[in-house]
Scaffold this motif. Structure first.
Motif, PDB file in Angstrom:
ATOM      1  N   GLU A 107      30.599  17.912  -8.916  1.00 28.82           N
ATOM      2  CA  GLU A 107      31.786  17.810  -9.776  1.00 28.82           C
ATOM      3  C   GLU A 107      31.608  18.625 -11.052  1.00 28.82           C
ATOM      4  N   MET A 108      30.397  18.634 -11.590  1.00 28.57           N
ATOM      5  CA  MET A 108      30.131  19.426 -12.780  1.00 28.57           C
ATOM      6  C   MET A 108      30.278  20.918 -12.467  1.00 28.57           C
ATOM      7  N   ALA A 109      29.768  21.339 -11.304  1.00 31.26           N
ATOM      8  CA  ALA A 109      29.917  22.732 -10.888  1.00 31.26           C
ATOM      9  C   ALA A 109      31.391  23.097 -10.751  1.00 31.26           C
ATOM     10  N   ALA A 110      32.183  22.170 -10.237  1.00 33.63           N
ATOM     11  CA  ALA A 110      33.617  22.430 -10.089  1.00 33.63           C
ATOM     12  C   ALA A 110      34.286  22.622 -11.452  1.00 33.63           C
ATOM     13  N   ARG A 111      33.836  21.886 -12.464  1.00 34.07           N
ATOM     14  CA  ARG A 111      34.406  22.047 -13.804  1.00 34.07           C
ATOM     15  C   ARG A 111      34.092  23.433 -14.363  1.00 34.07           C
ATOM     16  N   VAL A 112      32.874  23.915 -14.083  1.00 31.69           N
ATOM     17  CA  VAL A 112      32.491  25.245 -14.553  1.00 31.69           C
ATOM     18  C   VAL A 112      33.386  26.302 -13.913  1.00 31.69           C
ATOM     19  N   VAL A 113      33.597  26.179 -12.615  1.00 30.26           N
ATOM     20  CA  VAL A 113      34.459  27.129 -11.908  1.00 30.26           C
ATOM     21  C   VAL A 113      35.884  27.070 -12.458  1.00 30.26           C
ATOM     22  N   ALA A 114      36.360  25.882 -12.739  1.00 30.91           N
ATOM     23  CA  ALA A 114      37.723  25.723 -13.237  1.00 30.91           C
ATOM     24  C   ALA A 114      37.918  26.423 -14.580  1.00 30.91           C
ATOM     25  N   VAL A 115      36.912  26.363 -15.431  1.00 33.94           N
ATOM     26  CA  VAL A 115      37.022  27.015 -16.747  1.00 33.94           C
ATOM     27  C   VAL A 115      37.160  28.522 -16.579  1.00 33.94           C
ATOM     28  N   VAL A 116      36.321  29.120 -15.749  1.00 33.75           N
ATOM     29  CA  VAL A 116      36.368  30.571 -15.558  1.00 33.75           C
ATOM     30  C   VAL A 116      37.647  30.970 -14.830  1.00 33.75           C
ATOM     31  N   ARG A 117      38.070  30.175 -13.879  1.00 35.18           N
ATOM     32  CA  ARG A 117      39.305  30.495 -13.162  1.00 35.18           C
ATOM     33  C   ARG A 117      40.501  30.493 -14.119  1.00 35.18           C
ATOM     34  N   THR A 118      40.513  29.577 -15.071  1.00 36.12           N
ATOM     35  CA  THR A 118      41.613  29.522 -16.034  1.00 36.12           C
ATOM     36  C   THR A 118      41.683  30.794 -16.870  1.00 36.12           C
ATOM     37  N   GLY A 119      40.498  31.352 -17.219  1.00 37.73           N
ATOM     38  CA  GLY A 119      40.474  32.558 -18.043  1.00 37.73           C
ATOM     39  C   GLY A 119      40.329  33.837 -17.245  1.00 37.73           C
ATOM     40  N   LEU A 120      40.518  33.780 -15.932  1.00 38.70           N
ATOM     41  CA  LEU A 120      40.302  34.939 -15.074  1.00 38.70           C
ATOM     42  C   LEU A 120      41.132  36.139 -15.536  1.00 38.70           C
ATOM     43  N   ASP A 121      40.487  37.290 -15.595  1.00 34.94           N
ATOM     44  CA  ASP A 121      41.154  38.524 -16.008  1.00 34.94           C
ATOM     45  C   ASP A 121      42.084  38.993 -14.885  1.00 34.94           C
ATOM     46  N   ARG A 122      43.361  38.767 -15.069  1.00 35.11           N
ATOM     47  CA  ARG A 122      44.333  39.084 -14.011  1.00 35.11           C
ATOM     48  C   ARG A 122      44.599  40.572 -13.889  1.00 35.11           C
ATOM     49  N   ARG A 123      44.192  41.358 -14.891  1.00 33.67           N
ATOM     50  CA  ARG A 123      44.306  42.813 -14.786  1.00 33.67           C
ATOM     51  C   ARG A 123      43.248  43.360 -13.825  1.00 33.67           C
ATOM     52  N   ARG A 124      42.053  42.826 -13.895  1.00 34.15           N
ATOM     53  CA  ARG A 124      40.991  43.296 -13.000  1.00 34.15           C
ATOM     54  C   ARG A 124      41.109  42.700 -11.602  1.00 34.15           C
ATOM     55  N   PHE A 125      41.596  41.455 -11.531  1.00 31.98           N
ATOM     56  CA  PHE A 125      41.628  40.736 -10.247  1.00 31.98           C
ATOM     57  C   PHE A 125      43.048  40.251  -9.956  1.00 31.98           C
ATOM     58  N   PRO A 126      44.020  41.154  -9.802  1.00 32.43           N
ATOM     59  CA  PRO A 126      45.421  40.740  -9.638  1.00 32.43           C
ATOM     60  C   PRO A 126      45.679  39.952  -8.362  1.00 32.43           C
ATOM     61  N   TRP A 127      44.864  40.186  -7.339  1.00 37.38           N
ATOM     62  CA  TRP A 127      45.108  39.535  -6.058  1.00 37.38           C
ATOM     63  C   TRP A 127      44.841  38.031  -6.084  1.00 37.38           C
ATOM     64  N   VAL A 128      43.991  37.579  -7.008  1.00 39.46           N
ATOM     65  CA  VAL A 128      43.646  36.156  -7.039  1.00 39.46           C
ATOM     66  C   VAL A 128      44.867  35.330  -7.437  1.00 39.46           C
ATOM     67  N   ALA A 129      45.577  35.737  -8.480  1.00 44.73           N
ATOM     68  CA  ALA A 129      46.772  35.008  -8.919  1.00 44.73           C
ATOM     69  C   ALA A 129      47.862  35.052  -7.856  1.00 44.73           C
ATOM     70  N   GLU A 130      47.873  36.119  -7.079  1.00 46.09           N
ATOM     71  CA  GLU A 130      48.892  36.271  -6.028  1.00 46.09           C
ATOM     72  C   GLU A 130      48.443  35.672  -4.697  1.00 46.09           C
ATOM     73  N   ASN A 131      47.207  35.135  -4.696  1.00 40.36           N
ATOM     74  CA  ASN A 131      46.676  34.440  -3.517  1.00 40.36           C
ATOM     75  C   ASN A 131      46.764  35.307  -2.259  1.00 40.36           C
ATOM     76  N   ARG A 132      46.181  36.472  -2.353  1.00 45.82           N
ATOM     77  CA  ARG A 132      46.164  37.398  -1.215  1.00 45.82           C
ATOM     78  C   ARG A 132      44.840  38.149  -1.213  1.00 45.82           C
ATOM     79  N   GLU A 133      44.572  38.858  -0.138  1.00 43.08           N
ATOM     80  CA  GLU A 133      43.370  39.680  -0.092  1.00 43.08           C
ATOM     81  C   GLU A 133      43.569  40.940  -0.927  1.00 43.08           C
ATOM     82  N   PRO A 134      42.503  41.449  -1.546  1.00 42.51           N
ATOM     83  CA  PRO A 134      42.646  42.668  -2.342  1.00 42.51           C
ATOM     84  C   PRO A 134      42.702  43.906  -1.463  1.00 42.51           C
ATOM     85  N   THR A 135      43.337  44.948  -1.968  1.00 40.07           N
ATOM     86  CA  THR A 135      43.230  46.239  -1.303  1.00 40.07           C
ATOM     87  C   THR A 135      41.861  46.827  -1.642  1.00 40.07           C
TER      88      THR A 135
END
Length: 303
Positions: A107-135
Motif C-alpha cells: 500500500e505504501m508503494a502504491a502511494r508513491v506511484v500515485a504521487v508521481v502519476r499525479t505529477g506525470l509530465d504529459r508533454r513527454r508522456f502524452p499517451w498515458v493520459a490518453e490511455n493508449r500505447e505510444p507511437t
C-alpha cells in the motif's frame, strides 16, 4: 598579534577579475564526456523503466520492482514535471523508500506511484493520459528527453559539489606542502580542543557552526576557513554574505575576536560590493588562485 589581511577595493577588484577569468577558462574547457556518459546510463535506465511498466501503463503492477531498484527509482522520480526529489517523494507519499519496507507494505508503494502519476509530465508522456500505447516516435522522444533532463541535473550537481570538494582539497594540499600536520576531525567547543599551532583539521564543528577547515596559527589563534565556489554574481550573495559572513559572526561570538580569524577561500564569480560587505562583517578573504597570501599571513603569526 598580526591582524589578518584587509584588502583595498582595488585589490579585491583585481582578484575578482582574475577569479572570473579562471572560471571562464575552466567552464569552456570542460569536456562533454561526463554529460555523455551520464546520458547513456540514464537512457538505459529510462528504457528499462518503460519496459518494466509496459510504457508506464502498468506502473502499479511493477511498483515494487521499480521502487526497489536504485537506478529505476531515480528514473521514476524524473517522470514528473518537474522531477520530484527523494525527500519530497517521501513526504508527499508518507512513505519510506527502503526496499525492505516497500516490499513489506504494497500500500505504501502504491502511494508513491500515485504521487508521481499525479505529477506525470504529459508533454513527454502524452499517451498515458490518453490511455493508449505510444507511437515509436513518442516513445523515442520521451526516452531522449528524460535522459537529457537527468544527465543535465546530474552534471550540474556534480560540478557544484566537486568544485567545493576540489577547493577544500587544494587548501589541504597547500597546508601539507607547508609542513602543517593534518589532525582528526573533531567538535571544537573550547579553544583547547582546536588544532594546535602548525596543525589543521577538516570539516569540524567550531562552536555551533561547521567549518571546512580549522587551522592552528603560530600565535595560538585559530583560522576558521570556509571554501566557497560561486558560479554567478547573484549566487555569490548566498555563498559569501548569507553563509560565510554569517558563520564568521557566529564564530566571533562563540570564541572572541582576538582568538578567532574567520576566513573564506574564494573562486568563481563575485560582485565587488559583496566582497566589500563580507570583509566589513569580519571575514578575511583569500583566493584559491593565490593561496600564498594565506600561507604568508599564517607564517607571519610566528612573529
Amino acid at each position: 598579534m598580526i591582524p589578518s589581511p584587509r584588502w583595498t577595493d582595488a585589490e579585491l577588484e583585481a582578484n575578482r577579475v582574475r577569479s572570473i577569468d579562471l572560471f571562464r577558462q575552466e567552464r569552456m574547457q570542460e569536456p562533454l564526456e561526463a554529460y555523455l556518459r551520464a546520458f547513456g546510463e540514464y537512457r538505459e535506465a529510462v528504457e528499462r523503466l518503460l519496459a518494466a511498466s509496459i510504457d508506464l501503463l502498468h506502473l502499479d503492477h511493477a511498483a515494487i520492482s521499480i521502487l526497489t531498484d536504485p537506478s529505476l527509482l531515480e528514473a521514476f522520480r524524473y517522470l514528473s514535471g518537474p522531477p520530484i526529489s527523494n525527500d519530497d517523494l517521501k513526504t508527499l507519499s508518507d512513505a519510506v523508500l527502503s526496499p525492505g519496507r516497500l516490499r513489506a507494505n504494497p500500500e505504501m508503494a502504491a502511494r508513491v506511484v500515485a504521487v508521481v502519476r499525479t505529477g506525470l509530465d504529459r508533454r513527454r508522456f502524452p499517451w498515458v493520459a490518453e490511455n493508449r500505447e505510444p507511437t515509436e516516435s513518442e516513445k523515442g522522444a520521451a526516452v531522449l528527453a528524460s535522459a537529457a533532463l537527468m544527465a543535465s541535473s546530474h552534471v550540474t550537481a556534480s560540478r557544484r559539489n566537486e568544485g567545493k570538494t576540489a577547493q577544500e582539497l587544494l587548501v589541504e594540499q597547500t597546508l601539507l606542502a607547508a609542513q602543517f600536520e593534518k589532525v582528526a576531525t573533531r567538535a571544537i567547543r573550547t579553544l583547547n580542543e582546536a588544532p594546535g599551532p602548525g596543525q589543521f583539521c577538516r570539516e569540524s564543528m567550531l562552536g555551533t557552526r561547521k567549518a571546512d577547515l580549522v587551522v592552528g596559527c603560530w600565535d595560538r589563534r585559530i583560522l576558521a576557513v570556509e571554501c566557497k565556489v560561486s558560479n554567478s554574481a547573484v549566487n555569490s550573495v548566498k555563498r559569501l554574505n548569507n553563509d560565510a559572513a554569517a558563520k564568521a559572526e557566529a564564530w566571533v561570538r562563540d570564541f572572541g575576536l582576538k582568538q578567532t580569524v574567520p576566513a573564506a577561500v574564494l573562486s568563481g564569480v563575485y560582485k565587488l560590493h559583496n566582497l566589500v560587505e563580507a570583509q566589513h562583517r569580519g571575514l578575511t578573504l583569500f583566493w584559491a588562485h593565490d593561496l600564498d597570501a594565506m600561507l604568508n599571513w599564517i607564517q607571519a603569526t610566528k612573529k
